[in-house]
Design an enzyme around this catalytic site. Structure first.
Site, PDB file in Angstrom:
ATOM      1  N   ASP A   1       0.706  -1.193   0.029  1.00 46.60           N
ATOM      2  CA  ASP A   1      -0.070  -0.013  -0.023  1.00 46.60           C
ATOM      3  C   ASP A   1       0.997   1.049   0.207  1.00 46.60           C
ATOM      4  OD1 ASP A   1      -2.989   0.610   1.650  1.00 46.60           O
ATOM      5  OD2 ASP A   1      -1.737   2.191   0.745  1.00 46.60           O
TER       6      ASP A   1
ATOM      7  N   GLU B   1      -3.003   0.381  -4.230  1.00 48.50           N
ATOM      8  CA  GLU B   1      -2.579  -0.838  -3.253  1.00 48.50           C
ATOM      9  C   GLU B   1      -2.874  -2.186  -4.160  1.00 48.50           C
ATOM     10  OE1 GLU B   1      -5.614  -1.658  -0.088  1.00 48.50           O
ATOM     11  OE2 GLU B   1      -6.196   0.168  -0.695  1.00 48.50           O
TER      12      GLU B   1
END
Length: 417
Positions: free
Chosen positions: A6, A102
């Site tokens: 992420d 992400e």
DNA sequence: TCTGGGGTCCTAGGACCC
DNA sequence: TCTGGGGTCCTAGGACCC
């Protein structure tokens, strides 16, 4: 094992890559029309700027703390995202790009997950300038938790959540409202039942969970207990809905101006539709007044049309969108937002033609392919319908827009030596 | 003055069928 | 006296995500 990579404060980080002098300085990125704050650097978070806060409400804090403000620059963020995802794809044969910032990576058959994660993180940072966090665990839900721990507490930006003792400890400290899939309503409900942590939720009776939190809640609980219910989706599936909508920088009252904006939205939807090689059979158009204005008259108009033949033709989609618009337009209202939505989307293999069809579809297909190739090469809307207009009164407010450093030759970064 | 945009999935209830 | 049972499909609305 699954790794969740992420990007940290993604939009803010993208802006900072090209402004290294803003390192360690608080920055925020605004939504379209410079309306709300949608990304914050860590420094801005520490000052107490809230996610989603309207910019005008945070004005004082921004000025007092000398926070740098950016309009959102999706050309830049999209391109930076592609670069990051390309690197991640080169490091794992199975990857699910979950959002702009992400991705889940398959980490099975990897000797040392930690080492691999460190390597990936450094590579992304070195090649793009974007800092990331990596959470590694057996299921996606646990990987999400691991990632959040990595972000908050791990200096090296990675956290491996494995082994029953470590998992239990993590779940006991993890608030139930921070779980992936638990929003405000479910938090309220769970709290009312005395459930405050992920650990408490993981110990609930499955029948009770299914009854009160639906099948999704049940899958979430199983994932907390290490049983995978959300497999890694390797392929990108085509969109089931396609939407383009915007708030207008100033209110619109005239039909002609709405016609322009709705044509642009419809045309944009049609391009997106052709990008994924699909067709639509249902078009909706909506217009609405400003819900925050308490002293004026309110109206929301929405009209859906079922199309006789599935299409992805810009001319046809714009035509139906304007037909819908005509049926919902009312005089004497100040419109603040409008949009076009395509539903009932079909792949090209499922097409059925109508016997009453009057359009030469082969010819139109060639036209659209030329239209797309010109616009792809020369920039969006180089060729467009005249109904889309010139003046664009409804145009977005973007007063703090940064250059498109990576996608426009004229805005490329200059370095003085 | 001033409040984003674009998605997914699930469920309940209605319409319809035999 | 007095009207079944078991399906499917679709849609709107709600909840959630980034």
């Amino acid at each position: 094992m699954i790794a969740l990579v992420d990007c940290n404060n993604f939009y803010a980080s993208c802006e900072r890559v090209f402004r290294p002098n803003l390192e360690n300085k608080p920055i925020v990125v605004l939504s379209n029309n410079d309306g709300c704050i949608i990304a914050r650097s860590n420094e801005a978070k520490e000052i107490g700027i809230k996610m989603g806060e309207p910019a005008f409400k945070a004005k004082k804090k921004i000025e007092e703390n000398d926070i740098r403000v950016f309009s959102s620059n999706y050309a830049l963020y999209g391109d930076m995202s592609n670069r990051v995802m390309k690197i991640l794809s080169s490091e794992s044969s199975k990857i699910e790009i979950y959002s702009i910032d992400e991705a889940f990576l398959d980490f099975s058959n990897i000797a040392s997950c930690k080492q691999k994660a460190l390597f990936i993180r450094e590579k992304v940072k070195k090649w793009t300038g974007i800092p990331t966090s990596v959470g590694i665990a057996k299921t996606k839900v646990l990987a999400k938790i691991a990632n959040s721990i990595a972000k908050k507490y791990c200096k090296n930006g990675i956290f491996l959540l494995d082994g029953i003792n470590l998992i239990n400890r993590a779940l006991k400290y993890f608030p139930v409202q921070d779980l992936w899939g638990i929003g405000t309503r479910l938090t309220k409900f769970l709290n009312s039942q005395g459930i405050y942590t992920a650990y408490e939720l993981s110990k609930c009776n499955e029948l009770w969970i299914k009854k009160n939190l639906s099948i999704l809640g049940l899958k979430l609980v199983k994932e907390l207990n290490g049983i995978s219910c959300f497999p890694l989706e390797n392929q990108i599936s085509p969109r089931k809905n396609i939407r383009t909508s915007r708030s207008f920088s100033s209110g619109i009252t005239k039909f002609e101006d709405l016609k322009e904006s709705i044509s642009c939205f419809a045309s944009n939807c049609a391009s997106k539709l052709r990008d994924q090689k699909s067709y639509t059979k249902k078009i909706s158009v909506f217009i609405r007044t400003n819900p925050f204005k308490l002293n004026s008259k309110h109206y929301i108009g929405l009209k859906s049309l079922d199309l006789p033949t599935a299409t992805n033709d810009t001319l046809e989609i714009v035509k139906y969108a304007l037909k819908s618009l005509k049926s919902i337009y009312r005089e004497n209202y100040i419109y603040k937002k409008g949009g076009v939505i395509l539903h009932h989307i079909l792949p090209d293999s499922n097409l059925q033609l109508s016997i009453f069809d009057s359009i030469n579809r082969e010819k139109r297909k060639s036209l659209m392919s030329v239209y797309d190739s010109i616009n792809n090469k020369m920039g969006r809307d180089t060729v467009r319908l005249s109904v889309q207009g010139q003046n664009r009164k409804w145009r977005m407010k973007q007063e703090k827009l940064s250059p498109c450093y990576t996608t426009r030759m004229s805005e490329i970064l200059n370095v003085k030596i």
